[in-house]
Scaffold this motif. Structure first.
Motif, PDB file in Angstrom:
ATOM      1  N   LYS A 130      22.856  10.478 -84.766  1.00 24.22           N
ATOM      2  CA  LYS A 130      21.862  11.062 -83.888  1.00 24.22           C
ATOM      3  C   LYS A 130      21.982  12.016 -82.891  1.00 24.22           C
ATOM      4  CE  LYS A 130      18.169   8.700 -82.633  1.00 24.22           C
ATOM      5  NZ  LYS A 130      17.389   7.756 -81.785  1.00 24.22           N
ATOM      6  N   TYR A 131      23.510  11.977 -82.430  1.00 22.47           N
ATOM      7  CA  TYR A 131      23.937  12.800 -81.457  1.00 22.47           C
ATOM      8  C   TYR A 131      25.423  13.346 -81.974  1.00 22.47           C
ATOM      9  CZ  TYR A 131      20.656   9.576 -79.071  1.00 22.47           C
ATOM     10  OH  TYR A 131      19.611   8.751 -78.674  1.00 22.47           O
ATOM     11  N   ASP A 132      25.688  14.449 -81.183  1.00 23.92           N
ATOM     12  CA  ASP A 132      26.885  15.183 -81.115  1.00 23.92           C
ATOM     13  C   ASP A 132      27.948  14.736 -79.923  1.00 23.92           C
ATOM     14  OD1 ASP A 132      26.629  16.313 -83.787  1.00 23.92           O
ATOM     15  OD2 ASP A 132      25.958  18.109 -82.667  1.00 23.92           O
ATOM     16  N   PHE A 133      29.016  14.393 -80.325  1.00 26.05           N
ATOM     17  CA  PHE A 133      30.044  14.005 -79.245  1.00 26.05           C
ATOM     18  C   PHE A 133      31.146  14.967 -79.080  1.00 26.05           C
ATOM     19  CE2 PHE A 133      27.738  10.172 -80.092  1.00 26.05           C
ATOM     20  CZ  PHE A 133      27.774   9.502 -78.899  1.00 26.05           C
ATOM     21  N   SER A 134      31.598  15.279 -77.917  1.00 26.91           N
ATOM     22  CA  SER A 134      32.761  15.954 -77.407  1.00 26.91           C
ATOM     23  C   SER A 134      34.025  15.356 -78.190  1.00 26.91           C
ATOM     24  CB  SER A 134      32.962  16.188 -76.173  1.00 26.91           C
ATOM     25  OG  SER A 134      33.449  14.734 -75.373  1.00 26.91           O
ATOM     26  N   ASP A 135      35.439  15.949 -78.179  1.00 25.54           N
ATOM     27  CA  ASP A 135      36.383  15.293 -78.219  1.00 25.54           C
ATOM     28  C   ASP A 135      36.479  13.798 -77.169  1.00 25.54           C
ATOM     29  OD1 ASP A 135      37.160  17.191 -80.141  1.00 25.54           O
ATOM     30  OD2 ASP A 135      38.122  18.548 -78.785  1.00 25.54           O
ATOM     31  N   PRO A 136      37.285  13.089 -77.732  1.00 22.51           N
ATOM     32  CA  PRO A 136      37.597  11.950 -76.864  1.00 22.51           C
ATOM     33  C   PRO A 136      38.189  12.047 -75.662  1.00 22.51           C
ATOM     34  CG  PRO A 136      38.130  11.288 -79.093  1.00 22.51           C
ATOM     35  CD  PRO A 136      37.821  12.815 -79.040  1.00 22.51           C
ATOM     36  N   TYR A 137      37.582  11.525 -74.528  1.00 24.17           N
ATOM     37  CA  TYR A 137      38.371  11.720 -73.075  1.00 24.17           C
ATOM     38  C   TYR A 137      38.679  10.470 -72.474  1.00 24.17           C
ATOM     39  CZ  TYR A 137      33.982  10.035 -70.918  1.00 24.17           C
ATOM     40  OH  TYR A 137      32.932   9.393 -70.457  1.00 24.17           O
ATOM     41  N   PHE A 138      38.518   9.421 -73.034  1.00 23.90           N
ATOM     42  CA  PHE A 138      39.184   8.129 -72.351  1.00 23.90           C
ATOM     43  C   PHE A 138      39.152   7.031 -73.813  1.00 23.90           C
ATOM     44  CE2 PHE A 138      38.894   4.136 -70.471  1.00 23.90           C
ATOM     45  CZ  PHE A 138      39.700   4.441 -68.995  1.00 23.90           C
ATOM     46  N   ASP A 139      40.262   6.343 -73.875  1.00 27.24           N
ATOM     47  CA  ASP A 139      40.491   5.182 -74.504  1.00 27.24           C
ATOM     48  C   ASP A 139      40.358   3.848 -74.114  1.00 27.24           C
ATOM     49  OD1 ASP A 139      41.642   7.142 -76.245  1.00 27.24           O
ATOM     50  OD2 ASP A 139      43.707   6.819 -75.485  1.00 27.24           O
ATOM     51  N   ALA A 140      39.273   3.205 -74.655  1.00 28.63           N
ATOM     52  CA  ALA A 140      38.843   1.913 -74.156  1.00 28.63           C
ATOM     53  C   ALA A 140      38.894   0.726 -75.098  1.00 28.63           C
ATOM     54  CB  ALA A 140      37.308   2.132 -73.617  1.00 28.63           C
ATOM     55  N   PHE A 141      38.815  -0.404 -74.617  1.00 32.73           N
ATOM     56  CA  PHE A 141      38.678  -1.543 -75.248  1.00 32.73           C
ATOM     57  C   PHE A 141      38.029  -2.419 -74.794  1.00 32.73           C
ATOM     58  CE2 PHE A 141      42.952  -1.302 -73.375  1.00 32.73           C
ATOM     59  CZ  PHE A 141      42.805  -2.392 -72.553  1.00 32.73           C
ATOM     60  N   GLN A 142      37.552  -3.655 -75.525  1.00 30.86           N
ATOM     61  CA  GLN A 142      36.630  -4.844 -74.929  1.00 30.86           C
ATOM     62  C   GLN A 142      37.565  -5.776 -74.584  1.00 30.86           C
ATOM     63  OE1 GLN A 142      33.300  -4.574 -74.611  1.00 30.86           O
ATOM     64  NE2 GLN A 142      33.716  -2.520 -75.484  1.00 30.86           N
ATOM     65  N   LEU A 143      37.008  -6.208 -73.341  1.00 29.21           N
ATOM     66  CA  LEU A 143      37.821  -7.436 -72.655  1.00 29.21           C
ATOM     67  C   LEU A 143      36.600  -8.566 -72.807  1.00 29.21           C
ATOM     68  CD1 LEU A 143      39.890  -5.901 -69.824  1.00 29.21           C
ATOM     69  CD2 LEU A 143      40.706  -6.617 -71.974  1.00 29.21           C
ATOM     70  N   ILE A 144      37.503  -9.813 -72.307  1.00 27.25           N
ATOM     71  CA  ILE A 144      36.297 -10.966 -72.338  1.00 27.25           C
ATOM     72  C   ILE A 144      36.682 -11.595 -70.828  1.00 27.25           C
ATOM     73  CG2 ILE A 144      35.724 -13.440 -72.980  1.00 27.25           C
ATOM     74  CD1 ILE A 144      37.610 -12.647 -75.545  1.00 27.25           C
ATOM     75  N   MET A 145      35.792 -11.543 -69.856  1.00 29.76           N
ATOM     76  CA  MET A 145      35.997 -12.048 -68.652  1.00 29.76           C
ATOM     77  C   MET A 145      35.314 -13.544 -68.519  1.00 29.76           C
ATOM     78  SD  MET A 145      34.447 -10.110 -64.943  1.00 29.76           S
ATOM     79  CE  MET A 145      35.056 -10.998 -63.290  1.00 29.76           C
ATOM     80  N   VAL A 146      36.346 -14.248 -68.034  1.00 29.62           N
ATOM     81  CA  VAL A 146      35.858 -15.828 -68.047  1.00 29.62           C
ATOM     82  C   VAL A 146      36.734 -16.614 -66.821  1.00 29.62           C
ATOM     83  CG1 VAL A 146      35.750 -15.985 -70.326  1.00 29.62           C
ATOM     84  CG2 VAL A 146      38.028 -16.114 -69.409  1.00 29.62           C
ATOM     85  N   PRO A 147      36.280 -17.625 -66.293  1.00 28.34           N
ATOM     86  CA  PRO A 147      37.078 -18.374 -65.144  1.00 28.34           C
ATOM     87  C   PRO A 147      38.518 -18.750 -65.846  1.00 28.34           C
ATOM     88  CG  PRO A 147      34.908 -19.507 -65.664  1.00 28.34           C
ATOM     89  CD  PRO A 147      35.060 -18.305 -66.781  1.00 28.34           C
ATOM     90  N   GLU A 148      39.199 -18.590 -64.859  1.00 26.62           N
ATOM     91  CA  GLU A 148      40.702 -18.654 -64.971  1.00 26.62           C
ATOM     92  C   GLU A 148      40.911 -20.166 -65.828  1.00 26.62           C
ATOM     93  OE1 GLU A 148      42.669 -18.546 -61.315  1.00 26.62           O
ATOM     94  OE2 GLU A 148      42.820 -16.254 -61.292  1.00 26.62           O
ATOM     95  N   SER A 149      40.094 -20.984 -65.785  1.00 33.63           N
ATOM     96  CA  SER A 149      40.429 -22.269 -66.423  1.00 33.63           C
ATOM     97  C   SER A 149      39.873 -22.269 -67.791  1.00 33.63           C
ATOM     98  CB  SER A 149      39.496 -23.411 -65.669  1.00 33.63           C
ATOM     99  OG  SER A 149      38.374 -23.104 -65.720  1.00 33.63           O
ATOM    100  N   ALA A 150      39.352 -21.113 -68.185  1.00 29.54           N
ATOM    101  CA  ALA A 150      38.894 -21.220 -69.698  1.00 29.54           C
ATOM    102  C   ALA A 150      39.936 -20.904 -70.935  1.00 29.54           C
ATOM    103  CB  ALA A 150      37.878 -20.070 -69.795  1.00 29.54           C
TER     104      ALA A 150
END
Length: 280
Positions: A130-150
């Motif tokens: 549906k859209y056009d995009f520029s060359d990439p400008y940032f590398d990302a990845f998904q994280l999981i945020m949880v309590p430290e005890s999880a």
């Protein structure tokens, strides 16, 4: 008498000739001056027109720090804003940057209400239809945020948890793949801060979102007892600057500006300001 009349006639004729010459000279002078003034006005108009900057409307979802958030004057600020401003400086643009919201941002690009969308937008096959995009400008990845005890080490570990996400994001897509579409334990929100607040309030057990955003929350929220988990098996992502499908001229200018700021060190300067180090 004949001679006197002749002299008078000659004198009258000479005066008429002189008068005609003076009128012609005055008229020609006025015309020349008018043409010169007109020419100068046109040149000034052309110079003024040539000196005007291209004005582009930029939309963002200013609820995704450190990429974009609303500053003290309610104007969007952040990494993305500095990147697009640096590109605009290269290209000689003037920008009108406004907070649009996540879903309205895409709709505005669709309808031509905005020229550019920049809001930590992941480039993927569905969006590229549906859209056009520029060359990439940032590398990302998904994280999981949880309590430290999880006891969470990978994305599959959240399948029986209550999970908050920002609707319409790649984090939401990833969580949905694990929990299943329509699962009541998967809660979607208009923005990531709302999803994180739900975790702080203990109404959910985990949040799935982009790395830089969740890391920023850990550093700046003042909340203790939380951690982020990276699953190395989750496919990395890249952000791009979005324009209306088929707007090749604008896309080429964006890519030119992006290439320039990467080569002249401006990109690294901005990256270090927000993330504490140069991009590797």
């Amino acid at each position: 008498m004949r001679t006197q009349k002749t002299m008078k006639a000659l004198f009258s004729a000479l005066m008429l000739v002189l008068l005609a010459v003076m009128v012609a000279a005055c008229g020609g002078g006025d015309k020349g001056a008018s043409q010169q003034a007109s020419g100068q006005a046109e040149q000034g108009k052309e110079a003024s027109s040539g000196g005007e900057k291209k004005v582009l409307k930029v939309g963002t979802d200013a609820a995704y720090p450190p990429f974009e958030k609303q500053g003290p004057d309610s104007k969007p600020v952040g990494f993305d804003m500095d990147i697009i401003k640096a590109i605009a400086e290269v290209n000689g643009w003037e920008l009108q940057i406004e907070h649009a919201g996540w879903d309205p941002l895409f709709e505005d690009i669709d309808k031509g209400k905005r020229d550019i969308g920049i809001s930590a937008i992941t480039i993927n096959d569905e969006r590229k239809q549906k859209y056009d995009f520029s060359d990439p400008y940032f590398d990302a990845f998904q994280l999981i945020m949880v309590p430290e005890s999880a006891n969470v080490t990978k994305i599959e570990d959240i399948k029986d948890m209550r999970v908050a996400v920002q609707s319409g994001t790649t984090g939401a897509d990833l969580a949905e793949k694990v929990l299943g579409k329509g699962n009541p334990k998967l809660k979607g929100f208009d923005d990531t801060p709302s999803a994180v607040e739900e975790l702080y309030a203990k109404r959910v057990d985990a949040v799935v979102a982009d790395n830089a955003v969740l890391n920023d929350f850990l550093k700046t929220s003042g909340k203790e007892g939380y951690k982020v988990v990276k699953d190395p098996n989750v496919v990395p992502e890249q952000y791009g600057i979005m324009v209306k499908k088929g707007n090749k001229e604008l896309l080429d200018e964006i890519n030119k500006g992006l290439k320039t700021i990467k080569e002249n060190g401006k990109y690294d300067e901005i990256y270090k300001q927000y993330f504490g180090e140069e991009k590797k």
